[in-house]
Design an enzyme around this catalytic site. Structure first.
Site, PDB file in Angstrom:
ATOM      1  N   CYS A 384       0.828  -1.209   0.000  1.00 37.77           N
ATOM      2  CA  CYS A 384       0.000   0.000   0.000  1.00 37.77           C
ATOM      3  C   CYS A 384       0.863   1.260   0.000  1.00 37.77           C
ATOM      4  O   CYS A 384       1.410   1.619  -1.034  1.00 37.77           O
ATOM      5  CB  CYS A 384      -0.992  -0.050   1.154  1.00 37.77           C
ATOM      6  SG  CYS A 384      -2.449   0.939   0.801  1.00 37.77           S
ATOM      7  N   HIS A 512      -3.605  -4.814   0.315  1.00 36.66           N
ATOM      8  CA  HIS A 512      -3.018  -5.392   1.533  1.00 36.66           C
ATOM      9  C   HIS A 512      -3.132  -6.914   1.486  1.00 36.66           C
ATOM     10  O   HIS A 512      -4.074  -7.480   2.050  1.00 36.66           O
ATOM     11  CB  HIS A 512      -3.766  -4.876   2.767  1.00 36.66           C
ATOM     12  CG  HIS A 512      -3.530  -3.433   3.052  1.00 36.66           C
ATOM     13  ND1 HIS A 512      -2.470  -2.974   3.801  1.00 36.66           N
ATOM     14  CD2 HIS A 512      -4.222  -2.340   2.671  1.00 36.66           C
ATOM     15  CE1 HIS A 512      -2.521  -1.662   3.880  1.00 36.66           C
ATOM     16  NE2 HIS A 512      -3.566  -1.242   3.197  1.00 36.66           N
ATOM     17  N   GLU A 514      -1.652  -9.010   3.130  1.00 35.71           N
ATOM     18  CA  GLU A 514      -1.529  -9.598   4.475  1.00 35.71           C
ATOM     19  C   GLU A 514      -2.883  -9.976   5.082  1.00 35.71           C
ATOM     20  O   GLU A 514      -2.961 -10.878   5.914  1.00 35.71           O
ATOM     21  CB  GLU A 514      -0.768  -8.650   5.418  1.00 35.71           C
ATOM     22  CG  GLU A 514      -1.443  -7.320   5.750  1.00 35.71           C
ATOM     23  CD  GLU A 514      -1.100  -6.196   4.782  1.00 35.71           C
ATOM     24  OE1 GLU A 514      -0.732  -6.493   3.629  1.00 35.71           O
ATOM     25  OE2 GLU A 514      -1.206  -5.015   5.170  1.00 35.71           O
TER      26      GLU A 514
END
Ligand code: GLN
Length: 536
Positions: A384, A512, A514
């Protein structure tokens, strides 16, 4: 009928209630049940999106774009299920719904009252979440600790549910047993007080999870049993352990899953099946060293890494899948700003990650770190803000656009990263809450890129949380100078992934990844990154 298990915290917060809920969920899932989890945050904020990550920890984002508490991330990771908007309650959300309904005359002119209308709204939301997910078990984590003014109405809702469905509702108290240094003995009194407070709200816990630095001994179990009105075998020892992923295994040592089922008159549908989980937890032999350059670490004398929890977990999942334990170093971007020469230390790590972030602090230090990774072929993953800064670095140092920046940081420069027109209107009207580009968006990957190789797919979906984007007016010049636009959002024609050529692994993404990494299903980008870290 679905079963509801409420989990409340005693004595103090931050003792791993979210992990306890997630672990119980995993255990029940391993016994063949469908499980979902709900987070109740007692604050007035409508969601977690407007809160400072140092104060609140990471803001987790769901597929449907809710900015919520990091515990929801733990639920997704442990359960390996997506959690959606209905599973997240705050005081703000509940009141907002009740007030909107009142304004729409949906209470037929009657007086709307805090009790029972607020607890009733809570109950109907809990039920709705359960129905939508068709779960056998709905775990409900009540944020904060018992006795706090803020969560009283949620405890009231829990009590009312038990009254309506006595056979289908259980309560778990996660409490803390301190061991004061000078005394050296584990103290049960705070837990006794917590149970009394819970009792005064009309609730008796069925299980007490006794969190402490050390395991609980028989003497303490019996003491808690007598004073808290609970069978000794229902007091579960929950000592500190090395990794959160051991918690389900630890709970199962005390047979927690079957105890819960028995209380609800259920039998396991499958034999205990945490085998994969056990292998995953005990797999790592060697290590991999990752540096994370960020800024949300420091609060007074303490280093907090809570703001980057999903990034940490995604690194762990990928590393574990390659039989490695990750050793993560927190590198403050500001120190590279003050002393640019220090970036040379990045060579010490197998790879570098620059995670998301907001505002100007530490920006130039991160750009220095990116430049170093690009030039010295250090494996690099930008997330990001990490991608936005990688674009700025490339524009400045390769395309010679010396003034390249983001309009988030300065207004009159070359905005290679810029705000979208629809976002400009929102900012002007000060509509900040829940208005970023949020949640899952599709991305089309360019064949032949590192991303294509790692994803092994050309259409992917990833979660977003940002306001700014790569400015399409600069796309040509960036590409002409060799920046690879490796992923594009097909609907809005926005750049989602960039890569640097002639580099073993330089990938930066606007989303993102993650948020989608799971213990037994590590995220392909993190895995690809770690594989390269081990090669370099
Ligand atoms: N501050 C940047 C934006 O709003 C990046 C956000 C992030 O890293 N999540 O676009």
């Amino acid at each position: 009928m679905a079963k509801y298990i409420f989990v409340a915290g005693g004595v103090m917060s931050g003792i791993g209630k979210g992990i306890a809920v997630s672990s119980i969920g995993r255990i029940l899932k391993s016994k063949g049940f469908k499980v979902t989890a709900i987070k109740i945050d007692p604050y007035v904020n409508v969601d977690a999106g407007t809160m400072n990550p140092i104060e609140h920890g990471e803001v987790f984002v769901t597929d449907d774009g809710v900015e919520c508490d990091q515990d929801v991330g733990n639920y997704e990771r442990f359960l390996d299920e997506n959690i959606y908007t209905d599973n997240y309650l705050t005081t703000g959300r509940v009141y907002q719904a009740v007030i909107n309904r009142e304004r729409n005359l949906e209470y037929n002119g009657r007086c709307v009252e805090v009790v029972p209308d607020i607890p009733n709204e809570v109950i109907s939301r809990i039920k709705r979440a359960g129905e939508k997910t068709k779960a056998d078990f709905i775990l409900i984590e009540i944020g904060g600790t018992v006795g706090e003014y803020q969560n009283m109405l949620f405890l009231e809702a829990a009590r009312m549910m038990k009254l309506s469905y006595p056979r289908d509702v259980l309560f778990i108290l996660v409490s803390y047993l301190p061991i004061p240094k000078k005394i050296g003995e584990m103290k049960t009194k705070p837990t006794q007080y917590a149970v009394r407070t819970l009792n005064s709200a009309g609730i008796q816990p069925n299980i007490i999870l006794a969190r402490s630095a050390r395991p609980l001994d028989e003497i303490r179990k019996r003491k808690i049993s007598v004073f808290c009105n609970i069978a000794p075998e229902d007091v579960i020892s929950a000592p500190d352990i090395e990794t959160i992923y051991q918690v389900p295994l630890n709970f199962e040592k005390e047979n927690l899953g079957n105890k819960l089922l028995k209380k609800l008159n259920l039998k396991p549908r499958k034999k205990r099946d945490l085998k994969d989980w056990e292998i995953f937890v005990n797999n790592a032999q060697k290590t991999v060293k990752i540096g994370v350059v960020g800024k949300y670490f420091k609060t007074g004398e303490f280093t907090l890494t809570d703001s980057y929890i999903s990034v940490i977990e995604a690194i762990k999942h990928a590393a574990y899948s390659l039989k490695r334990k990750s050793v993560i170093s927190w590198l403050s971007a500001e120190k590279y700003e003050k002393n640019p020469d220090l970036v040379k230390e990045l060579k010490k790590y197998d790879g570098i990650i620059i995670p998301g972030g907001f505002g100007t602090r530490g920006i130039e230090g991160k750009i220095k770190a990116i430049e170093f990774c690009r030039k010295n072929k250090v494996p690099f993953l930008g997330l990001c803000l990490g991608m936005q800064l990688a674009v700025i670095e490339f524009a400045r140092n390769v395309c010679h656009l010396k003034n390249a920046s983001s309009s988030e940081f300065s207004k009159n420069k070359e905005a290679v990263i810029d705000v979208m027109p629809e976002q400009k209107v929102l900012l002007k009207e000060k509509k900040y809450g829940g208005t970023m580009r949020l949640g899952a968006y599709k991305c089309k990957i360019k064949p032949g890129t590192i991303s294509a190789k790692t994803y092994k797919d050309l259409i992917i979906s990833e979660r977003h949380r940002h306001r700014y984007e790569l400015n399409n007016n600069y796309r040509k010049i960036l590409e002409k100078n060799g920046l690879v636009m490796a992923g594009i959002n097909p609907e809005k024609d926005l750049v989602e992934i960039i890569e640097n050529k002639n580099h073993p692994f330089f990938v930066a993404v606007q989303f993102h990844p993650e948020f989608k990494s799971r213990p037994l299903r590590p995220h392909p980008l993190f895995r690809g990154f770690i594989i390269q870290c081990l090669r370099s």
